[in-house]
Write a protein that holds these residues in place. Structure first.
Motif, PDB file in Angstrom:
ATOM      1  N   CYS A  71       0.853  -1.192   0.000  1.00 53.77           N
ATOM      2  CA  CYS A  71       0.000   0.000   0.000  1.00 53.77           C
ATOM      3  C   CYS A  71       0.888   1.241   0.000  1.00 53.77           C
ATOM      4  O   CYS A  71       1.841   1.326   0.776  1.00 53.77           O
ATOM      5  CB  CYS A  71      -0.905   0.001   1.232  1.00 53.77           C
ATOM      6  SG  CYS A  71      -1.854   1.538   1.414  1.00 53.77           S
ATOM      7  N   ALA A  78      -1.632  -4.816   0.135  1.00 49.55           N
ATOM      8  CA  ALA A  78      -2.882  -4.402  -0.490  1.00 49.55           C
ATOM      9  C   ALA A  78      -3.241  -5.410  -1.568  1.00 49.55           C
ATOM     10  O   ALA A  78      -2.441  -5.666  -2.467  1.00 49.55           O
ATOM     11  CB  ALA A  78      -2.733  -3.003  -1.093  1.00 49.55           C
ATOM     12  N   LEU A 138      -3.598   1.055  -3.046  1.00 43.23           N
ATOM     13  CA  LEU A 138      -4.109   1.335  -1.700  1.00 43.23           C
ATOM     14  C   LEU A 138      -4.734   0.069  -1.128  1.00 43.23           C
ATOM     15  O   LEU A 138      -5.424  -0.664  -1.842  1.00 43.23           O
ATOM     16  CB  LEU A 138      -5.169   2.433  -1.749  1.00 43.23           C
ATOM     17  CG  LEU A 138      -4.700   3.845  -2.113  1.00 43.23           C
ATOM     18  CD1 LEU A 138      -5.889   4.782  -2.204  1.00 43.23           C
ATOM     19  CD2 LEU A 138      -3.698   4.359  -1.096  1.00 43.23           C
ATOM     20  N   CYS A 139      -4.523  -0.194   0.171  1.00 41.28           N
ATOM     21  CA  CYS A 139      -5.125  -1.356   0.820  1.00 41.28           C
ATOM     22  C   CYS A 139      -6.630  -1.171   0.917  1.00 41.28           C
ATOM     23  O   CYS A 139      -7.386  -2.127   0.889  1.00 41.28           O
ATOM     24  CB  CYS A 139      -4.506  -1.572   2.195  1.00 41.28           C
ATOM     25  SG  CYS A 139      -4.754  -0.200   3.312  1.00 41.28           S
ATOM     26  N   CYS A 143      -7.609   4.442   3.175  1.00 41.82           N
ATOM     27  CA  CYS A 143      -6.441   4.151   4.025  1.00 41.82           C
ATOM     28  C   CYS A 143      -5.933   5.424   4.691  1.00 41.82           C
ATOM     29  O   CYS A 143      -5.704   6.433   4.035  1.00 41.82           O
ATOM     30  CB  CYS A 143      -5.324   3.522   3.193  1.00 41.82           C
ATOM     31  SG  CYS A 143      -3.799   3.303   4.141  1.00 41.82           S
TER      32      CYS A 143
END
Ligand SMILES: [Zn+2]
Ligand SMILES: [Zn+2]
Length: 190
Positions: A71, A78, A138-139, A143
């Motif tokens: 991430c 992610a 992005l996870c 986030c």
């Protein structure tokens, strides 16, 4: 499990317009080997539709793989699904009927079918995987990232840092500087 190589000898013997559909697959390990940024997660699966053209074989490949990337905000894993849909053209290097050598055009999405009439999708798949990689994975869309002061993962809750602390310290430093410059100023008149 890696079925990115397809024997196209019989399709090459057909006239233009002949078509085949093949399943394609690559193991999670081979996906990770093709794209060093990813941590392997699931195998790549999809289909390749092959169409015999007058001089070549057109491949339309639809495939997807779920991979793990770092991430870009919190540096945790992610999970990202890479979807691919691309066309590539494959040219025989050997005439399947006569055995004579054939030239392969020199452009980006043109690939050679080897002397055993095997078409290898691996290089095209590798290029498309790189294109499909997000620039800032992005996870999760929301986030919260890491605390800039202590590095705490803010997705796990707040850290002990005072968000006002930096501003407060700078403000008091500014007061000291202002104070000093006032003192250094020569008195007017006298
Ligand atoms: Zn994150
Ligand atoms: Zn902190």
């Amino acid at each position: 499990m890696q079925t990115l190589r397809i024997n196209v000898a019989s399709l090459l013997r057909e006239t233009a317009g002949g078509a085949r559909e093949h399943p394609v697959a690559a193991s999670a390990e081979s996906v990770a080997a093709m794209v060093p940024e990813v941590l392997a997660r699931s195998p790549l699966t999809g289909t390749a539709r092959l169409l015999r053209g007058p001089r070549s074989i057109f491949a339309r490949v639809r495939a997807s793989a779920e991979v793990a990337l770092e991430c870009s905000r919190c540096l945790e894993e992610a999970g990202i699904t890479l979807d691919m849909l691309f066309d590539a053209e494959y040219f025989p290097t050997i005439d399947v009927a006569t055995g004579s050598s054939l030239a392969v055009p020199d452009d980006e999405m043109s690939f050679a079918i080897d002397r055993n009439h095997e078409l290898d999708l691996a290089e095209a798949v590798r290029q498309e995987l790189l294109v499909a990689l997000p620039m800032h994975p992005l996870c999760s869309p929301g986030c919260a990232g890491l605390c800039a002061r202590c590095g705490h993962n803010l997705n796990l809750g707040p850290c002990g840092c005072d968000p006002e602390q930096d501003g407060g310290r700078l403000a008091s430093l500014q007061v000291l500087l202002d104070d000093a410059s006032t003192k250094r100023q020569p008195r007017r008149g006298g």
